[in-house]
Scaffold this motif. Structure first.
Motif, mmCIF file in Angstrom:
data_model
loop_
_atom_site.group_PDB
_atom_site.id
_atom_site.type_symbol
_atom_site.label_atom_id
_atom_site.label_comp_id
_atom_site.label_asym_id
_atom_site.label_seq_id
_atom_site.Cartn_x
_atom_site.Cartn_y
_atom_site.Cartn_z
ATOM 1 N N CYS A 66 53.561 7.662 82.834
ATOM 2 C CA CYS A 66 53.636 6.192 82.884
ATOM 3 C C CYS A 66 54.312 5.658 81.618
ATOM 4 O O CYS A 66 55.194 4.784 81.687
ATOM 5 N N SER A 70 58.158 3.847 81.094
ATOM 6 C CA SER A 70 58.403 2.591 80.387
ATOM 7 C C SER A 70 59.443 2.789 79.278
ATOM 8 O O SER A 70 60.322 1.939 79.077
ATOM 9 N N PHE A 303 52.088 0.595 72.773
ATOM 10 C CA PHE A 303 51.299 1.520 73.601
ATOM 11 C C PHE A 303 51.499 2.961 73.133
ATOM 12 O O PHE A 303 50.555 3.762 73.135
ATOM 13 N N LEU A 340 44.109 5.295 81.053
ATOM 14 C CA LEU A 340 43.789 3.883 80.791
ATOM 15 C C LEU A 340 45.034 3.109 80.361
ATOM 16 O O LEU A 340 45.356 2.056 80.923
ATOM 17 N N LEU A 341 45.749 3.624 79.366
ATOM 18 C CA LEU A 341 46.935 2.924 78.882
ATOM 19 C C LEU A 341 48.060 2.950 79.915
ATOM 20 O O LEU A 341 48.817 1.984 80.037
ATOM 21 N N PHE A 343 47.630 2.904 83.135
ATOM 22 C CA PHE A 343 47.250 1.911 84.148
ATOM 23 C C PHE A 343 47.570 0.494 83.682
ATOM 24 O O PHE A 343 48.022 -0.346 84.467
ATOM 25 N N LEU A 344 47.353 0.227 82.398
ATOM 26 C CA LEU A 344 47.621 -1.112 81.875
ATOM 27 C C LEU A 344 49.094 -1.480 81.973
ATOM 28 O O LEU A 344 49.437 -2.668 82.089
ATOM 29 N N LEU A 345 49.973 -0.471 81.929
ATOM 30 C CA LEU A 345 51.407 -0.760 82.056
ATOM 31 C C LEU A 345 51.753 -1.312 83.434
ATOM 32 O O LEU A 345 52.774 -1.977 83.596
ATOM 33 N N LEU A 347 49.833 -3.458 84.864
ATOM 34 C CA LEU A 347 49.242 -4.794 84.893
ATOM 35 C C LEU A 347 49.965 -5.793 83.995
ATOM 36 O O LEU A 347 50.098 -6.969 84.345
ATOM 37 N N ILE A 348 50.437 -5.339 82.845
ATOM 38 C CA ILE A 348 51.024 -6.252 81.857
ATOM 39 C C ILE A 348 52.403 -6.710 82.324
ATOM 40 O O ILE A 348 53.269 -5.888 82.639
ATOM 41 N N PRO A 371 55.500 -6.262 86.570
ATOM 42 C CA PRO A 371 54.864 -5.492 85.491
ATOM 43 C C PRO A 371 55.867 -4.683 84.674
ATOM 44 O O PRO A 371 57.052 -4.583 85.018
#
Length: 546
Positions: A66, A70, A303, A340-341, A343-345, A347-348, A371
């Protein structure tokens, strides 16, 4: 004599290994062989085999992918690479070193293949400009016979950085380079990238798939060990990478550019040719095309740093980590942080909050809440074949343990008990580094790990003494294009021939084995307590003998 269960397990192991080595079927497909042969032969239940195909390292890899998606999507890798090239300058020796440092850094966090695929187009754009400038000089300058001494620099890219047409590049292999010197620079820079990707992959647990295979198989076989984590691996491998980086650069420089380091590595402006100054100016222009650092790049960088810090501070060993804040112990691993991090990518939003400008997110102007990454971005980079391959390795290891095959193998290796630990480790390193030249790195390590574990237990050697060096040496398949995917990527650009790869790779292989042996016999001893046969291995050995 082999009993029925041991014989069946050995048959499955041999069949799978033959498929992996020959690559008669895709590696991922071959890794599914234990999934149907173990239940058919009564070695493991189908549900037990299935459980081996998804482990903690699978989630760790998914989270890292992930972040890699990015980094690639927002061109952070390109900004890092060009910035390091700008720092290094256009002198060929320093340019090669700059690209190597950049590749090592990226390969610490991304897969070796992804890193090579990202950096090589940037290097190719620089080399294309070198060739174009040299050809123009040969037409415009009547004193072409004196050009090689002056034209020692490479040029910055003035073309859009993208993967060139492979057919065109291969057709150029036998064409005339501006000078022999330019051809040597192309060879040196191309090979330096694949070697640097291999070196960078050694540094972190997530740097390459073989590190993940080792970590999972070791923690599964020795659940009470608690010695292998992100921090301990980094402390051991980082000095190895630094030493290998310097020695590999010196070896490539000697092989392709000669020993005149003053000419090829000088940072003095007075010693720069006109062509080199033009090269540096054009590299700066290429960096300027990226514009100011964007909001998504900042988020990705944050991140990246956060993930690294959380990995280091989870259980550093010398002080309590952040996991001590939780009541239940052993529930949180590096994979927890990674997922966790990652997954946040999803969402942000990629657009800066409270900003009316859409320049920071040009690819999805119609959706202000799009996102940082999408599932397609993740899916494009996720190496599912490697995931299944790793799972097949876990399944084979589980079958060897349950059937008793690993104990039988260990007993057959008892004649080696008279050898000192360093000799056993050296033999293992040389063996795996030779086999991995012709077979894939993950497949080679998956086959050898259970054998070396059983050997270590039989000889009463700390298993880490043989397993860690073997895991690192299995990455040194650098002599042939088939050795690993980064080799194939670099070879496809047409600057090097197989003879170049064999000659340069043989030296890099020897450097790697020598440095790894130095590490395991010096700073590895106090770090992993290698002088004693540990209690966690004694317990495993006694259990396996029952």
């Amino acid at each position: 004599m082999l009993h029925a269960g041991e014989a069946c397990c050995a048959y499955v192991l041999i069949v799978t290994a033959v498929y992996w080595v020959s690559e008669a079927v895709p590696l991922g497909a071959a890794a599914l062989v234990p999934a149907f042969l173990y239940p058919l032969f009564g070695v493991l239940k189908s549900s037990e085999v299935a459980a081996e195909y998804c482990k903690d390292t699978t989630l760790l890899l998914m989270g890292v992918i992930c972040l890699a998606a990015s980094i690639e999507k927002w061109n952070l890798h390109k900004r890092i690479a060009l910035r390091m090239v700008m720092i290094a300058g256009a002198k060929p020796g320093m340019l090669v070193l700059g690209f190597m440092c950049c590749t090592v850094f990226l390969s610490m966090w991304l897969s070796n293949t992804s890193t090579t695929a990202m950096v090589m187009p940037i290097a190719e754009a620089v080399l294309q400009q070198l060739i174009c400038t040299g050809l123009a000089d040969s037409h415009d300058d009547s004193e072409t016979t004196e050009a090689p001494e002056e034209d020692t620099g490479t040029s910055g890219s003035v073309v859009e950085i993208e993967i060139p047409n492979v057919k065109r590049v291969k057709a150029r292999r036998d064409s005339q380079y501006p000078t022999k010197r330019d051809h040597m620079i192309c060879k040196c820079l191309s090979l330096s990238i694949t070697y640097a990707a291999t070196i960078g992959g050694l540094i972190t647990i997530t740097g390459t798939s073989t590190n993940l295979i080792f970590a999972e198989q070791f923690n599964t076989r020795y659940p009470d060990a608690k010695v292998i984590n992100f921090g301990t691996w980094f402390i051991f491998s980082f000095p190895i990478a630094i030493i290998m980086l310097v020695l590999t650069w010196l070896w490539l420089h000697f092989l392709f550019l000669g020993c005149n380091f003053r000419e090829t590595c000088s940072l003095s402006k007075k010693r720069k040719t006109k062509r080199e100054m033009l090269s540096e100016r054009r590299i700066h222009e290429e960096y300027a095309k990226l514009g100011p650092i964007s909001y998504p790049e900042v988020v990705t960088g944050v991140f990246f740093i956060l993930m690294t810090l959380l990995w280091f501070t989870r259980e550093p060993g010398f002080v309590p980590g952040w996991t001590s804040l939780f009541e239940k112990k052993g529930y949180r691993t590096d994979a927890t942080v990674s997922v966790l991090l990652g997954f946040l990518l999803f969402l942000i939003p990629a657009r800066r909050p409270f900003s009316s400008s859409s320049s920071s997110y040009e690819s999805s102007e119609s959706d202000p809440l799009a996102p940082m990454i999408t599932w397609k971005d993740f899916q494009r980079l996720m190496p599912w074949e490697i995931v299944i391959l790793v799972g097949g390795g876990y399944a084979l290891a589980a079958g060897c343990k349950v059937s008793g095959l690993s104990v039988w193998i260990g007993r057959q290796l008892e004649p080696m008990s008279g050898l000192p630990p360093w000799a056993v480790t050296l033999l293992a390193c040389l063996l795996v580094s030779a086999v991995t030249e012709f077979a894939s790195n993950p497949a080679t390590l998956t086959v050898f790990l259970p054998i070396l574990s059983a050997l270590s237990e039989t000889l009463q050697i700390n298993p880490l003494h043989t397993l860690i060096p073997s895991t690192m040496c299995v990455s040194f398949g650098v002599m042939l294009p088939v050795g690993n995917p980064p080799n194939a990527i670099v070879f496809s650009y047409g600057h090097v021939q197989i003879s170049d790869m064999v000659k340069a790779g043989f030296g890099v292989n020897l450097i790697g084995v020598a440095v790894v042996m130095l590490a395991i016999t010096t700073w590895g001893v106090p770090l992993f307590s290698l002088t004693e046969f540990p209690a966690w291995a004694v317990a495993r050995n006694v259990t396996g003998s029952l």
